[in-house]
Design an enzyme around this catalytic site. Structure first.
Site, PDB file in Angstrom:
ATOM      1  N   ARG A  13      -6.599   4.357   3.713  1.00 49.93           N
ATOM      2  CA  ARG A  13      -5.079   4.678   4.070  1.00 49.93           C
ATOM      3  C   ARG A  13      -4.226   4.286   3.324  1.00 49.93           C
ATOM      4  NH1 ARG A  13      -5.148  -2.362   5.262  1.00 49.93           N
ATOM      5  NH2 ARG A  13      -4.579  -3.088   2.919  1.00 49.93           N
ATOM      6  N   GLY A  90      -4.567   0.517  -5.783  1.00 48.97           N
ATOM      7  CA  GLY A  90      -4.138  -0.604  -6.720  1.00 48.97           C
ATOM      8  C   GLY A  90      -3.001  -1.713  -5.762  1.00 48.97           C
ATOM      9  N   TYR A 157       2.983  -6.684 -11.553  1.00 49.96           N
ATOM     10  CA  TYR A 157       3.183  -5.173 -10.844  1.00 49.96           C
ATOM     11  C   TYR A 157       3.265  -4.182 -11.783  1.00 49.96           C
ATOM     12  CZ  TYR A 157       2.960  -2.002  -7.506  1.00 49.96           C
ATOM     13  OH  TYR A 157       2.831  -0.315  -7.428  1.00 49.96           O
TER      14      TYR A 157
END
Length: 253
Positions: A13, A90, A157
């Site tokens: 996706r 990720g 992140y």
């Protein structure tokens, strides 16, 4: 098989799926992975095939470094070749909040996927490309505008993406004599499931002029960059960073 084969991680996706569709339209067959196997996999598979590709899904956890060699072998067994690697898989910060409250566990889980897993899988792919003497191999890392733009509510992140950016540069230098270009694409604010939870925040900031282009980025915006880099026309530009961000990262007064 005569069509080049692309391996795209995290492509069931979002940005990865958009990249798969664009590459299929550009003439690639598609091997794609994700840690989850659900209805979205079937949808992605159909999209890739409708775009003209032979496509195959491989359930795989990029954080499981010990499984990387087997993934490469499975792709080679299924397609007979590997020409393009797109390191896209990720995760975001498990919890957004004060960076002074980030736990080692939260830090490690992000690093395991976004940096450690991505780096060692690219290492395995690079060795396979060298051994197979691929005709026009290319490696593309999908990082983030967060390589440079600080978000203190998800600092782990940002660190993971900055680390991967340096890995991409180092790999570009290592593989340049071998004729394997390595590129980095940095998406800005892209409309995905990852950004859905903070959509209202970004809607307001975009309206206030945060992004010169005046709109959200879409997966297709990133995908078009990857298709261009995968063409082989930019091989002498190895190590190049492409900002797919609508001008977000341009310094302004």
């Amino acid at each position: 098989m005569t069509r080049p084969v692309a391996l795209i991680t995290g492509a069931r996706r979002g940005i990865g799926c958009a990249i798969g569709v664009a590459l299929a339209r550009a003439g690639h067959d598609i091997a794609f992975t994700d840690v989850v196997e659900d209805e979205a996999v079937a949808v992605a598979l159909k999209l890739f095939e409708e775009a003209g590709a032979a496509a195959r899904f491989f359930k795989h956890d990029v954080a499981a470094v010990e499984s990387h060699a087997a993934l490469n072998a499975d792709v080679k067994r299924a397609f007979g070749r590997l020409d393009l690697f797109v390191s896209n898989a990720g995760i975001g910060a498990p919890v957004r909040g004060d960076m002074l409250e980030i736990t080692p566990e939260s830090f490690d889980v992000v690093m395991d996927v976004n940096l450690r897993g991505a780096a060692f899988l690219s290492q395995e792919v690079a060795k396979a490309m060298l051994a197979d003497k691929a005709e026009r191999p290319v490696i593309v890392f999908i990082t983030s505008a967060s390589t440079e733009l600080v978000s203190i509510d998800r600092a782990q992140y940002c660190v993971s993406k900055l680390g991967l950016s340096m890995w991409a540069k180092a790999l570009a230098v290592r593989l340049a004599p071998e004729g394997i270009p390595v590129f980095e694409v940095r998406p800005g604010v892209i409309r995905t499931d990852m950004t859905a939870k903070v959509a209202a925040k970004y809607d307001a900031r975009i309206a206030d002029g945060m992004i010169p282009a005046g709109r959200w980025g879409e997966g297709e915006d990133v995908a078009r960059c990857v298709v261009g880099l995968a063409s082989g026309n930019f091989a002498y530009a190895t190590g190049t960073v492409i900002n797919a961000d609508g001008g977000l990262m341009i310094p302004r007064l």
